[in-house]
Scaffold this motif. Sequence first.
Motif, PDB file in Angstrom:
ATOM      1  N   HIS A  94       0.502   4.405  -8.363  1.00 37.74           N
ATOM      2  CA  HIS A  94      -0.224   4.450  -7.096  1.00 37.74           C
ATOM      3  C   HIS A  94       0.493   5.327  -6.076  1.00 37.74           C
ATOM      4  O   HIS A  94      -0.145   5.951  -5.232  1.00 37.74           O
ATOM      5  N   HIS A 157      -7.288  -3.257  -0.959  1.00 36.60           N
ATOM      6  CA  HIS A 157      -6.361  -2.127  -1.061  1.00 36.60           C
ATOM      7  C   HIS A 157      -7.134  -0.834  -1.357  1.00 36.60           C
ATOM      8  O   HIS A 157      -6.905   0.205  -0.735  1.00 36.60           O
ATOM      9  N   HIS A 161      -7.971   2.885   1.039  1.00 33.07           N
ATOM     10  CA  HIS A 161      -7.739   4.281   0.642  1.00 33.07           C
ATOM     11  C   HIS A 161      -9.021   5.118   0.644  1.00 33.07           C
ATOM     12  O   HIS A 161      -8.949   6.334   0.460  1.00 33.07           O
ATOM     13  N   HIS A 184      -1.934   0.331   6.329  1.00 35.41           N
ATOM     14  CA  HIS A 184      -1.460   0.626   4.977  1.00 35.41           C
ATOM     15  C   HIS A 184      -0.816   2.006   4.901  1.00 35.41           C
ATOM     16  O   HIS A 184       0.059   2.232   4.064  1.00 35.41           O
ATOM     17  N   HIS A 188       2.645   4.106   2.860  1.00 36.80           N
ATOM     18  CA  HIS A 188       2.612   5.369   2.116  1.00 36.80           C
ATOM     19  C   HIS A 188       3.332   6.504   2.861  1.00 36.80           C
ATOM     20  O   HIS A 188       3.080   7.679   2.592  1.00 36.80           O
TER      21      HIS A 188
HETATM   22 ZN   LIG Z   1      -1.947   2.060  -1.295  1.00 36.59          ZN
END
Ligand SMILES: [Zn+2]
Length: 237
Positions: A94, A157, A161, A184, A188
Amino acid sequence: MGEGKGYDYSTSHRMLECVGIPALGVLTGLLAHEAAQGLRQRPEEAWWAVPTALFLAYLVADFVSGLVHFLGDNFGSETMPILGEAFIRPFREHHVDPLAITRHDFIETNGNNSLICLPAVAAAYTLLPARGELWAAWAALFVASFMLGIFLTNQFHKWAHLEAPPGWVQLLQRSRLILSPEQHDVHHTPPFDTYYCITTGWMNPVLHLTGFFPRLEAVLRWVFRCPKESATREMRT
Ligand SMILES: [Zn+2]
Ligand SMILES: [Zn+2]
């Protein structure tokens, strides 16, 4: 493998997921029904039992999502039996391709979590005397809600994205009832070592401010004598 079938993992695992998702739905429904039967006998207790069980279950699901994600990102090997395939490889891939999750269909996104939840829901349904004891009715509602939160984690999740999720999903994200893309994004962003929680993200600021994950990592590396491997971090983009 399932090339050309819309997924790129084994057909046998896909079939397991196709059975696991509805099985979890049925078992969780039965467990919630037992909880409702137990609480119905105690209407004077239900007013506090229901909201506390639901809220705590959702909060703990967020914490557990962060803990499992933290372990998958930082410990173990992708070649470990069962855990490597179920948790470590997906989390590490991921970070190499964060948008791959957006190409997974509902079954691929949620199948693994349904299989993990099944034994716990089955045990709770079998063992908890929800119709006889208040604590057991509360626990049954907690477990059913917690498992629902865990089951939905990868879906939340994935939505975090998506470039343009449906309007009602954006509403849930903006109201912080599910993981928001803004929150989130912090995970990242280098150094990729915080904001691991991916159900609601409610626990992220608390765990970040208290330095929970760096402290836990230091303790685990000391206890298990496993120094940090730079390769894990370098593979991230
Ligand atoms: Zn993620
Ligand atoms: Zn991660």
